[in-house]
Design a protein around this motif. Structure first.
Motif, PDB file in Angstrom:
ATOM      1  N   MET A   1     -20.594   0.462 -51.047  1.00 45.55           N
ATOM      2  CA  MET A   1     -20.159   0.186 -49.678  1.00 45.55           C
ATOM      3  C   MET A   1     -18.946   1.057 -49.363  1.00 45.55           C
ATOM      4  N   SER A   2     -18.906   1.585 -48.164  1.00 44.82           N
ATOM      5  CA  SER A   2     -17.764   2.408 -47.777  1.00 44.82           C
ATOM      6  C   SER A   2     -16.556   1.511 -47.518  1.00 44.82           C
ATOM      7  N   ARG A   3     -15.404   2.080 -47.643  1.00 43.95           N
ATOM      8  CA  ARG A   3     -14.141   1.358 -47.500  1.00 43.95           C
ATOM      9  C   ARG A   3     -13.822   1.164 -46.019  1.00 43.95           C
ATOM     10  N   LEU A   4     -13.510  -0.077 -45.635  1.00 42.25           N
ATOM     11  CA  LEU A   4     -13.123  -0.365 -44.254  1.00 42.25           C
ATOM     12  C   LEU A   4     -11.684   0.062 -44.025  1.00 42.25           C
ATOM     13  N   ASN A  53     -12.362  -5.126 -48.772  1.00 46.38           N
ATOM     14  CA  ASN A  53     -12.430  -3.979 -49.685  1.00 46.38           C
ATOM     15  C   ASN A  53     -12.219  -4.400 -51.132  1.00 46.38           C
TER      16      ASN A  53
END
Length: 113
Positions: A1-4, A53
């Motif tokens: 998952m990409s970092r918010l 995150n």
């Protein structure tokens, strides 16, 4: 998952300290599967995003803010935020930074959406 990441930075925002704050919270609190987190004065959501995150389920986080940020995240949470309208509004922002102040002044005089 990409970092918010928070959508913007502003004076008083916690984005620079959010990771350190969350590390303290996770170290000091019982973070088992049913702990709840309340992000008071959440602003741009830096603390909530740092919690996510760090593996905290977003369903365990309640964001609280009486500013326009509260309305922003409420609309997202309720699924009524219109990203295409938001994109159109962003396209209207002047590209030249020198023009932004006057643009914001004129925008502040308009009726709320």
């Amino acid at each position: 998952m990409s970092r918010l990441v928070p959508p913007c930075a502003y004076q008083g925002g916690k984005q620079r300290l959010s990771d350190a704050i969350v590390q303290i919270i996770l170290k000091e609190l019982d973070t088992d599967g049913d702990s709840k987190f309340y992000d008071l004065c959440c602003g741009s959501g830096a603390i909530s995003m740092a919690l996510i995150n760090n593996g905290i389920n977003p369903n365990r986080i309640t964001m609280v803010d009486m500013s326009p940020w509260g309305n922003f995240y409420k609309a997202i949470g309720e699924g009524v935020f219109d990203i295409s309208k938001f994109e159109l509004m962003c396209e209207d922002i002047p590209k030249d930074p020198a023009d932004i102040k006057d643009y914001m002044k004129s925008l502040s005089k308009k009726d709320p959406l």
